[in-house]
Design an enzyme around this catalytic site. Structure first.
Site, PDB file in Angstrom:
ATOM      1  N   TYR A   4      23.981 -24.294   3.666  1.00 25.48           N
ATOM      2  CA  TYR A   4      24.346 -25.713   3.533  1.00 25.48           C
ATOM      3  C   TYR A   4      25.351 -25.909   2.383  1.00 25.48           C
ATOM      4  O   TYR A   4      25.832 -24.935   1.809  1.00 25.48           O
ATOM      5  CB  TYR A   4      23.077 -26.569   3.381  1.00 25.48           C
ATOM      6  CG  TYR A   4      22.196 -26.401   4.602  1.00 25.48           C
ATOM      7  CD1 TYR A   4      22.658 -26.780   5.868  1.00 25.48           C
ATOM      8  CD2 TYR A   4      20.962 -25.774   4.518  1.00 25.48           C
ATOM      9  CE1 TYR A   4      21.892 -26.569   7.008  1.00 25.48           C
ATOM     10  CE2 TYR A   4      20.185 -25.560   5.653  1.00 25.48           C
ATOM     11  CZ  TYR A   4      20.663 -25.965   6.901  1.00 25.48           C
ATOM     12  OH  TYR A   4      19.921 -25.740   8.031  1.00 25.48           O
ATOM     13  N   ARG A  54      16.765 -24.041  -4.758  1.00 25.32           N
ATOM     14  CA  ARG A  54      16.468 -22.980  -3.787  1.00 25.32           C
ATOM     15  C   ARG A  54      17.729 -22.191  -3.482  1.00 25.32           C
ATOM     16  O   ARG A  54      18.775 -22.774  -3.181  1.00 25.32           O
ATOM     17  CB  ARG A  54      15.914 -23.564  -2.494  1.00 25.32           C
ATOM     18  CG  ARG A  54      15.389 -22.467  -1.577  1.00 25.32           C
ATOM     19  CD  ARG A  54      14.690 -23.007  -0.353  1.00 25.32           C
ATOM     20  NE  ARG A  54      13.548 -22.164  -0.033  1.00 25.32           N
ATOM     21  CZ  ARG A  54      13.137 -21.883   1.203  1.00 25.32           C
ATOM     22  NH1 ARG A  54      13.748 -22.402   2.238  1.00 25.32           N
ATOM     23  NH2 ARG A  54      12.112 -21.101   1.411  1.00 25.32           N
ATOM     24  N   GLY A  88       5.859 -20.984   4.714  1.00 21.39           N
ATOM     25  CA  GLY A  88       6.461 -21.914   5.651  1.00 21.39           C
ATOM     26  C   GLY A  88       5.601 -22.044   6.903  1.00 21.39           C
ATOM     27  O   GLY A  88       4.693 -22.871   6.988  1.00 21.39           O
ATOM     28  N   ARG A  89       5.861 -21.159   7.884  1.00 23.39           N
ATOM     29  CA  ARG A  89       5.172 -21.256   9.179  1.00 23.39           C
ATOM     30  C   ARG A  89       3.649 -21.257   9.061  1.00 23.39           C
ATOM     31  O   ARG A  89       2.993 -22.022   9.791  1.00 23.39           O
ATOM     32  CB  ARG A  89       5.687 -20.154  10.120  1.00 23.39           C
ATOM     33  CG  ARG A  89       7.129 -20.435  10.569  1.00 23.39           C
ATOM     34  CD  ARG A  89       7.830 -19.189  11.054  1.00 23.39           C
ATOM     35  NE  ARG A  89       8.010 -18.229   9.973  1.00 23.39           N
ATOM     36  CZ  ARG A  89       8.587 -17.039  10.118  1.00 23.39           C
ATOM     37  NH1 ARG A  89       9.017 -16.660  11.304  1.00 23.39           N
ATOM     38  NH2 ARG A  89       8.728 -16.235   9.086  1.00 23.39           N
TER      39      ARG A  89
HETATM   40  C1  FMN Z   1      10.679 -25.298  11.436  1.00 20.04           C
HETATM   41  C2  FMN Z   1      11.318 -24.801  10.186  1.00 20.04           C
HETATM   42  C3  FMN Z   1      12.160 -25.633   9.462  1.00 20.04           C
HETATM   43  C4  FMN Z   1      12.747 -25.201   8.263  1.00 20.04           C
HETATM   44  N1  FMN Z   1      13.500 -26.086   7.528  1.00 20.04           N
HETATM   45  C5  FMN Z   1      13.910 -25.740   6.278  1.00 20.04           C
HETATM   46  C6  FMN Z   1      14.491 -26.717   5.413  1.00 20.04           C
HETATM   47  O1  FMN Z   1      14.618 -27.914   5.731  1.00 20.04           O
HETATM   48  N2  FMN Z   1      14.883 -26.309   4.189  1.00 20.04           N
HETATM   49  C7  FMN Z   1      14.745 -24.996   3.777  1.00 20.04           C
HETATM   50  O2  FMN Z   1      15.121 -24.667   2.641  1.00 20.04           O
HETATM   51  N3  FMN Z   1      14.180 -24.074   4.570  1.00 20.04           N
HETATM   52  C8  FMN Z   1      13.726 -24.409   5.794  1.00 20.04           C
HETATM   53  N4  FMN Z   1      13.054 -23.499   6.558  1.00 20.04           N
HETATM   54  C9  FMN Z   1      12.786 -22.142   6.024  1.00 20.04           C
HETATM   55  C10 FMN Z   1      11.390 -22.075   5.374  1.00 20.04           C
HETATM   56  O3  FMN Z   1      11.354 -22.824   4.170  1.00 20.04           O
HETATM   57  C11 FMN Z   1      10.994 -20.620   5.049  1.00 20.04           C
HETATM   58  O4  FMN Z   1      11.957 -20.053   4.209  1.00 20.04           O
HETATM   59  C12 FMN Z   1      10.851 -19.788   6.315  1.00 20.04           C
HETATM   60  O5  FMN Z   1      10.007 -20.426   7.266  1.00 20.04           O
HETATM   61  C13 FMN Z   1      10.269 -18.383   6.014  1.00 20.04           C
HETATM   62  O6  FMN Z   1       9.006 -18.492   5.398  1.00 20.04           O
HETATM   63  P1  FMN Z   1       7.666 -18.169   6.265  1.00 20.04           P
HETATM   64  O7  FMN Z   1       7.801 -16.726   6.702  1.00 20.04           O
HETATM   65  O8  FMN Z   1       6.530 -18.358   5.289  1.00 20.04           O
HETATM   66  O9  FMN Z   1       7.648 -19.091   7.430  1.00 20.04           O
HETATM   67  C14 FMN Z   1      12.492 -23.885   7.793  1.00 20.04           C
HETATM   68  C15 FMN Z   1      11.664 -23.044   8.529  1.00 20.04           C
HETATM   69  C16 FMN Z   1      11.058 -23.478   9.697  1.00 20.04           C
HETATM   70  C17 FMN Z   1      10.109 -22.553  10.443  1.00 20.04           C
END
Ligand code: FMN
Length: 357
Positions: A179, A226, A313-314
């Protein structure tokens, strides 16, 4: 007891545990307004010590995606108040992620009369969803002129003040995932010839001016950033690893000088261990790691690694009671990938809850 679930106390940040909910765009903000459904979603996940919200637009031209929330109008500030109060009831801190999408966007997702802007006029390859016409090529951005850059920085400052008025404990500046701030950092997209392009000092200038100005406006303890070194999300092309590392060393050193509360690293497989270690060396504040952590990996990192906090996240998306499931060693729900960005409660607030917080 697991360190993940024990309180975290640092100079700037006092949290009931080491568990952070990662920022996740969920596209439930109809008309870009935060609403009661979103308050319910975040309230359900307030087992976290710190919640970082979905990416939120500091200005109208930052609304690159459909149905993402903003924080530039009075109605948006009012809408967010329901979210912050739902989360605070459970003694959880909540930071608003300020996400300026820059060139990652489509004209149809923006309000009428607002143009997509970027660090340059180089469009992002690939497509993006619009509610009007489905998948579309990213629009070609208008390159910000120097005054335009200063106006965007002013936008971050007023958005951050709005966030505090809405009850947030702070803001996270999204400088990751392709971004606008990362577009400035990346020399393949940033072809500017003014003081915001060229050398490492110049490419990091935008990120650092945003951080400094926002810290001056709302307090340095209320600001995080971040980053995602070596990420190629948003069609950012890789550049040489040594320059990447030097870029992030300079950025972390200067963020340390400003004294922001935390750096949050979205770690991807391309980041050399050495780059991560360099950020830790330069930055004395709280360091959050995210991406593909399990409770076990998180525990090992907190006990023997560089991170102070771990973001999920997930796992949080699919498990509102993640903190209790970790405490009890309970199996996790899997996320439903078909409802990540669809409007409404399905796949949002209806994941099975086994434990009430
Ligand atoms: C549905 C979804 C939306 C996301 N939106 C953002 C966001 O708005 N801003 C951001 O910095 N990362 C976003 N991410 C990335 C997550 O913050 C995170 O880095 C990513 O899911 C990996 O972590 P995890 O393995 O614990 O899911 C998004 C991830 C998912 C799955």
């Amino acid at each position: 007891m697991k360190k993940l679930l024990m309180p975290y106390i640092s100079e700037g940040l006092k949290l009931k545990n080491h568990l952070v909910m990662a920022p996740m765009t969920r596209s439930r903000a109809i008309d870009n307004l935060p609403n009661e459904l979103m308050a319910e979603y975040y309230g359900q996940r307030s087992g976290a010590g710190l919640i970082i919200t979905e990416g939120t637009a500091p200005a109208p031209e930052a609304l690159g995606y459909a149905r993402i929330p903003g924080i530039f109008s009075n109605a948006q500030v009012e809408g967010w108040k329901a979210v912050t109060s739902a989360v605070h009831k459970n003694n959880t801190k909540i930071f608003l992620q300020l996400m300026h999408t820059g060139r990652v966007g489509h004209q149809d997702n923006l309000p009428a009369g607002v143009a997509l802007v970027g660090v340059s006029d180089i469009p992002a390859a690939g497509q993006i969803h619009t509610d009007t016409a489905g998948m579309q090529n990213h629009s070609t951005p208008k390159a910000l002129d120097t005054q335009g850059v200063l106006n965007v920085i002013d936008g971050y400052v007023s958005a951050a003040k709005n966030a505090i008025a809405a009850g947030f404990d702070g803001v996270e500046l999204h400088a990751a995932n392709g971004y606008l701030i990362e577009q400035f950092l990346n020399p393949n997209v940033n072809n500017r010839t003014d003081t915001y392009g060229g050398s490492i000092e110049n490419r990091t200038r935008f990120a650092l001016e945003v951080a400094q100005r926002v810290a001056d406006a709302i307090g340095k303890d209320r600001v995080g950033m971040r980053i995602s070194p070596n990420s190629t999300l948003g069609d950012l092309q890789a550049y040489d690893a040594e320059t990447v590392e030097e870029t992030y060393i300079h950025l972390s050193r200067e963020l340390n000088r400003i004294g922001i509360a935390y750096i949050h690293i979205s770690i991807n497989p391309q980041v050399p261990q050495q780059t991560l270690a360099a950020v830790r060396t330069e930055f004395e504040g709280t360091l959050i790691y995210c991406n593909t952590f399990t409770a076990e990996k998180a525990e090992a990192e907190l006990n023997g690694g560089d991170a102070d906090l771990i973001a999920f996240g997930r796992p949080f998306l699919a498990n509102p009671d993640l903190e209790q499931r970790i405490a009890n060693g309970t199996e996790l729900n899997a996320p439903d990938f078909t409802t990540l960005y669809t409007p409404g409660a399905k796949g949002y607030t209806d994941y099975p809850i086994l434990f009430n917080s």
